[in-house]
Structures are given as structure tokens and as C-alpha cells.
Scaffold this motif. Structure first.
Motif: not given
Ligand SMILES: [Zn+2]
Lengths: 330, 343
Positions: A12-41
Motif C-alpha cells: 500500500e503506497l501513498p500517492l506520489f511514492p518517493v523513491t531513489s534511483v539506486g546509488s548513494f554516495p559512499k560514506t567517508d568510512a566506506v571510501v577509507r575502507a576501500r582504500g585500505e582494502f586495496r592496499r591490503g590493510k
């Protein structure tokens, strides 16, 4: 609107359901973690844990904002085609090619039969849905786009590649449905690149969705829609999620000439701009949308994925969408 | 019967090894203010030398500079003209590549050479790659054509808002460049006009622009220059307007055979009054063609082409492929020629 279908699915959705297209910005923690993962840390499990926390953050944010149909925010995905290509047998990682300026990416190569052997997105969907009572969309990249954004050395031609990928995506759709997912978005941003191939994209989408019990959305953007409209309405989905605002709503002219027959997730904020739209601008866009589709068919969302914005910009743009929907519900 | 191996334009500016990341790293350093414009120019020079070396090593008779200095096929040339500002990104046809769109703000005018110094550099690089003995090998300058440039530009200048005057303005600038390239000793110049395949309804405007360029060629020849004008079309089906293209006042026509397998039939059926550049090796897909199969197509077409002469090359520039595959495609050209010659 396919309200009936949604109702049958227990939504049961209201009139004019609000959604988003898919991706959101990576949070700072994720950006940092991806870098650390690439460097094997840190290892893969540690990275996943941080991505799960970021997913929970975005689910919470969407609930706070009052969004009706949620997404997991794709904190764990990079490129929308590479995510699938890296996980599917039949693909090989190709060398670097340029996308523009000084930007390069690894373009996947189909080197063998593509096969679905295990779920690709189901665990993330299950996790995200477990965090909220609101429906969370299943998010997949469509077969035509995966085909178009890959090299092919195995299948005889583009159509054969596309149809093989359609079988793979269908298996993923079935797995999502079996897990309880009711709204599934199959993105086809490449839909209009070769207008003469629209029938191929349509046939492929039939293979993905035919006979399956879910509400289907497809997202398309930066397109030459004038070349594939109204033919694209033949795509067997319930809802088209379209980039509208970036092009000054010029698609409306097409919709006036030939009625838009599906539900539409209407992009009311531009994702390519840092500038936050005024509430009045967003309300005007909704008003414009209502001149071409009945209110029952209208969903509201940003133009495209928000991953290139900052976290704050993304939240502010989403808030504009919710405010506009609320204004029109009253 | 002669089959000349000729490249069709761009070449990857990057590769997987650290050495081949030179330009990418230098641009990134330049953007951070850590590298100078001279560093950037030298990185472009170095990657241009490598692109030419790889073409020479693959045995190509006609090489390009790989368009390493070109940000994209549109803004590199347009950005050198007076009256033009370079704007945001737009997708280039059905590729996954984005170009910067030119906006014409005032009178569009050529204010200096566009490709002459690039030609001179490439010639020296070719000579060096061939240890000072390039023999009959030549460098072919490539220019994006007036119709395509106009089609992919926006105009703020009132008098250029209509397509036709915009095409004419670009044609005027390119005509002058063709003269300058001829004076600098270019034997041929390649004009790329992919847009006409998508908008054949603009034929009259397009054909007049080609006429302007061929007039520039004729003037250069009157001055005793040797220059030949080659028109290349790609990124769509060439068959519907093939006969009209082949009847233009040009010295060679480059065709993309990858969008319609029946294009070869059209060539066999109608023949060609001018030499053709046969884009039978797919510049957009990594799969390597079977030399024998391609050779069969060539053997079918060659007797129908004026002078029994043709160039063999990729269907478009090779920048859309990873470097290892681009190099493999160049190697393939030689294998195909051997197959045609029955060796
Ligand atoms: Zn999009």
C-alpha cells in the motif's frame, strides 16, 4: 497506475511514492575502507562490515526523510556493469579503456558462456530489507546495458549476447522474488544508444520479467529518447524511472504527442549539479509531470543515482523530493 | 592489385604497465599542480612516439599520430578555433566515451594551425621508429569533418544557430587547414564524418561542405602539392548512403563494415569509382577476426574498386580497445593482407 498489482503484492503506497534511483554516495568510512582494502590493510570481511554499517546508515536516513520505497544505496558496488561482470562466469576482466578526459575503466569481456550459478545481490537485499518495514527495491543492471558496456568474444552477435545475459538476470530476479522482494528495478541506461536495437532490449526484458510476480521498474538516462519513444513503452515493465530535470523536462513534449502509458518515476532534482533546487522549482516540476500523467501513475525521485554528490548534497536533494510529494498529497 | 595497411585514427593512450600509465599520471599530477605544462607536453610526445612505433612495428604503411593529444574528436579541434568555448560532457554516439561539447559564442575562425605541428612531430617520430628509413611509409593527419563538428556543437551566436551556417563556418576553417597540411607535405588527409550516417537527411548541407574541402584540395594541387582527401564514416550502417558517398569529389572513402554485414555486397554490386579504405577489422570489439574470412571479403570487393586498390584498416580509431587488443588488431591487418595475397 499498477496500483492493483502493487496491492496484490501486499504493498500500500501513498500517492506520489518517493523513491531513489539506486546509488548513494559512499560514506567517508566506506571510501577509507576501500582504500585500505586495496592496499591490503584490511580484509574482505572487514570491508563488508563497514559497507553493512553504511547501508544501515542509508536505510535509517531514508526512513527519517520519509521515503516510501527504499534502496540499499549500493555502498558495496563500484561500476554498475562491473559488479555483475566480476561475479558471473563467462566474463574476463579487460584492460583499461578511456571513458572521458583522464578517466579510465576496465571494460569486461564476454569470453565464454555467461551463467548464473549463485545469487549476486540477494544477501545485500535481505540485509537491507531486514532493517526496515518499508519496501526495499531489488536493484539489477539490465541485459542490454551489460551487453552494450562489455566486449563480446563468445556469442555470434550483440543480440545473442544480450539474450544470454537476459537469462542470467532472470535467474537473479527469481532469486530476489523467492527471498521476498516485491519491487525490482532493472536498469537500462544504454536503452537508447542504438535505436534500431530497441526490439532486442524489449525481447530481453521479456525474458527477464515474463510471468514473474513483482512490480518492475526500469531506469534509463542520458538518452536520445526522442528516437525510441513511444516504442520504448513496449518494454515489459510497470514503471519507467527517467531522468527529466537535467534536460529541462524536454521529454514532456514527447509525452504530450503520445500518451505515456506506464507509471513513471519522475526525476525532479538534477543529480549532476551541486546546486540544491528551490522547493518551488521542484514543485513546478511535479506540476509539469501532472500535465502528462494522471496522479495515480506518478512517482517522485531524483534524476539518477546520487553517488557523485556528497552525502549532505544527496540528503538535501532527497529531502526536496519528499517535501514536494507531501505538498501535493495535501 | 594493391592493399595498403592504413590506420584509421586514434590509438590507446594508456596500457596496463607502469610505463604506459605515463600520460595518465602526468595529467593527474598536472591537475594537482605538481607537474608543468612542459611535463604534460613531453608525456604526450612520449605516448605519441609509442603509438607510432607500435603501428610501424605492425607493418602499417600509413600511420596516424594516434590522436594522443586529442581530449576527444570534437573539442580538440574546435577548442583551437576563435569564438568557441568548450562546455560539458556528452556521450559520443553509441560509444561509452564522452566528449566535451563546443559552444560557438561568436564568429568562428581559424586563428592558427590545427594539426600541422602534430604532423611534423609524427613524421619525425615515424622516421625514428624506422631507424631513419621510413621508405614509402607516411603519416596521415586526421581531422574531424565540418558536418560532424557542427552537428556536435551548440551555438549561442545567433547567425550560427542554424546547422548550415555552422557547417559552413567549420568547413571554412578546415579548408584552410587542409591547405596548410598540404603545404607541410601531407600526402593525404583523413576527414571523419560519422554524423552523416545518423542524419542522412542533411545530405545537401554535408555534400556542400565536402565540396568546400575538395576545393581547398584542388587549390593546393594547383600550387603543386600532392594532397589527397579521404573521407571516413563509421559508427553506423554505411550501406544506405554508400553510393552517394562514393560519388563525392574525394580521393578515397573509409567505410565501417561492422554495423551491416551486407555492406560488402553493396560494394560488390555497385562497385566504387574511387579507392576504398576497408574497415573490416572491428575497432570496437576485442574479438580478433579470422584472417581467411576477412581476406575472402576483400578478394570479393577488390576487383570492383577503382584501380584495384584499397586500404585495409580498423573500422574506426582503436582508442575504444584496451592497448593489448589494439596492438593485436594492428598485427591482424598484416596477417589478413598475407591471406589476400595467398601467402
Ligand atoms: Zn541514470
Amino acid at each position: 497506475m499498477n496500483r492493483q498489482k502493487l496491492k496484490k503484492l501486499g504493498l500500500e503506497l501513498p500517492l506520489f511514492p518517493v523513491t531513489s534511483v539506486g546509488s548513494f554516495p559512499k560514506t567517508d568510512a566506506v571510501v577509507r575502507a576501500r582504500g585500505e582494502f586495496r592496499r591490503g590493510k584490511i580484509n574482505a570481511e572487514q570491508l563488508t562490515e563497514i559497507e553493512r554499517e553504511a547501508t544501515a546508515f542509508w536505510i535509517r536516513k531514508q526512513e527519517e526523510l520519509g521515503i516510501d520505497v527504499l534502496v540499499d544505496g549500493e555502498q558495496y558496488r563500484g561500476d554498475m556493469v562491473a559488479y555483475f561482470a566480476e561475479r558471473l562466469p563467462g566474463f574476463t576482466n579487460g584492460g583499461l579503456v578511456r571513458s572521458y578526459g583522464n578517466r579510465y575503466y576496465h571494460k569486461p569481456i564476454v569470453t565464454g558462456e555467461v551463467k548464473w550459478t549463485e545469487p549476486l545481490t540477494v544477501e545485500w537485499w535481505r540485509y537491507a530489507q531486514g532493517l526496515t518495514k518499508k519496501p526495499v527495491k531489488g536493484m539489477l543492471t539490465g541485459p542490454y546495458t551489460i551487453m552494450d558496456w562489455s566486449f563480446n568474444e563468445h556469442y555470434p552477435d550483440r543480440k545473442a549476447t544480450c539474450m544470454a545475459l537476459a537469462g542470467v538476470i532472470r535467474s537473479e530476479v527469481e532469486a530476489l522474488i523467492a527471498t521476498g522482494c516485491k519491487i525490482i528495478q532493472v536498469d537500462e541506461p544504454a536503452l537508447s544508444v542504438r535505436p534500431e536495437e530497441l526490439p532486442v532490449a524489449i525481447e530481453a526484458m521479456h525474458r527477464v520479467t515474463d510471468g514473474l510476480n513483482a512490480y518492475f521498474i526500469t531506469h534509463a538516462c542520458y538518452g536520445a529518447f526522442d528516437l525510441i519513444y513511444p516504442g520504448m513503452l513496449e518494454l515489459p515493465v510497470d514503471n519507467f524511472d527517467l531522468e527529466m530535470s537535467n534536460s529541462g523536462l524536454d521529454l514532456l513534449e514527447l509525452f504530450r504527442r503520445h500518451r505515456f502509458t506506464k507509471d513513471i518515476s519522475f526525476g525532479v532534482v538534477d543529480v549532476h549539479s551541486h546546486v540544491l533546487e528551490e522547493p518551488a522549482t521542484v514543485r513546478q516540476r511535479v506540476e509539469q509531470a501532472l500535465t502528462v500523467v494522471p496522479k495515480d501513475q506518478l512517482w517522485i525521485d531524483p534524476d539518477c543515482g546520487l553517488k557523485t554528490r556528497t552525502v549532505e548534497e544527496a540528503i538535501a536533494k532527497l529531502r526536496r523530493c519528499v517535501e514536494a510529494a507531501k505538498a501535493f498529497r495535501n | 592489385m594493391t592493399l595498403t595497411l592504413a590506420h584509421s585514427g586514434s590509438y590507446p593512450r594508456i596500457g596496463d604497465s607502469a610505463e604506459l600509465q605515463l600520460l595518465r599520471r602526468t595529467i593527474a599530477g598536472f591537475d594537482r599542480g605538481e607537474r608543468s605544462a612542459a611535463d604534460l607536453a613531453e608525456a604526450e610526445n612520449q605516448m605519441t612516439r609509442l603509438a607510432i612505433e607500435e603501428q610501424a612495428a605492425a607493418g602499417l604503411d600509413v600511420v596516424t599520430d594516434g590522436q594522443i593529444r586529442w581530449n576527444d574528436p570534437v573539442s580538440y579541434l574546435a577548442g583551437k578555433l576563435a569564438g568557441v568555448r568548450i562546455n560539458g560532457l556528452l556521450r559520443l554516439y553509441d560509444t561509452n566515451f564522452y566528449f566535451r561539447q563546443p559552444v560557438i559564442e561568436s564568429r568562428l575562425q581559424r586563428q592558427g594551425e590545427l594539426a600541422v605541428s602534430d604532423l611534423q612531430f609524427a613524421r619525425e617520430a615515424l622516421a625514428a621508429a624506422c631507424k631513419g628509413k621510413p621508405g614509402s611509409r607516411q603519416v596521415k593527419p586526421v581531422l574531424t569533418g565540418p558536418y560532424t563538428l557542427a552537428h556536435l556543437s551548440l551555438a549561442q551566436a545567433e547567425e550560427l544557430k542554424a546547422l548550415e551556417p555552422r557547417v559552413e563556418a567549420y568547413a571554412e576553417a578546415l579548408a584552410a587547414e587542409i591547405g596548410a597540411l598540404a603545404d607541410a607535405g601531407a600526402e593525404t588527409v583523413q576527414i571523419d564524418e560519422p554524423s552523416i550516417l545518423l542524419h542522412p537527411g542533411d545530405w545537401q548541407i554535408f555534400a556542400r561542405a565536402v565540396g568546400r574541402l575538395s576545393a581547398a584540395r584542388d587549390e593546393a594541387r594547383k600550387r603543386g602539392r600532392k594532397i589527397g582527401l579521404l573521407l571516413y564514416v563509421y559508427f553506423h550502417d554505411c550501406a544506405p548512403i554508400y553510393s552517394k558517398l562514393a560519388a563525392l569529389p574525394i580521393d578515397g572513402l573509409g567505410l565501417d563494415f561492422t554495423y551491416n554485414r551486407k555492406l560488402a555486397d553493396a560494394v560488390v554490386e555497385s562497385g566504387s569509382p574511387i579507392p576504398l579504405a576497408l574497415g573490416l577489422v572491428d575497432g570496437r570489439n576485442t574479438k580478433l577476426e579470422q584472417p581467411a574470412e576477412v581476406a575472402r571479403e576483400i578478394s570479393r570487393m577488390l576487383p570492383r574498386i577503382a584501380g584495384d586498390s584499397a586500404w585495409l584498416g580498423p573500422s574506426c580509431g582503436l582508442e575504444y580497445l584496451p592497448r593489448d587488443r589494439a596492438r593485436a588488431k594492428l598485427q591482424l591487418l598484416g596477417e589478413i593482407r598475407s591471406a589476400v595475397e595467398g601467402r
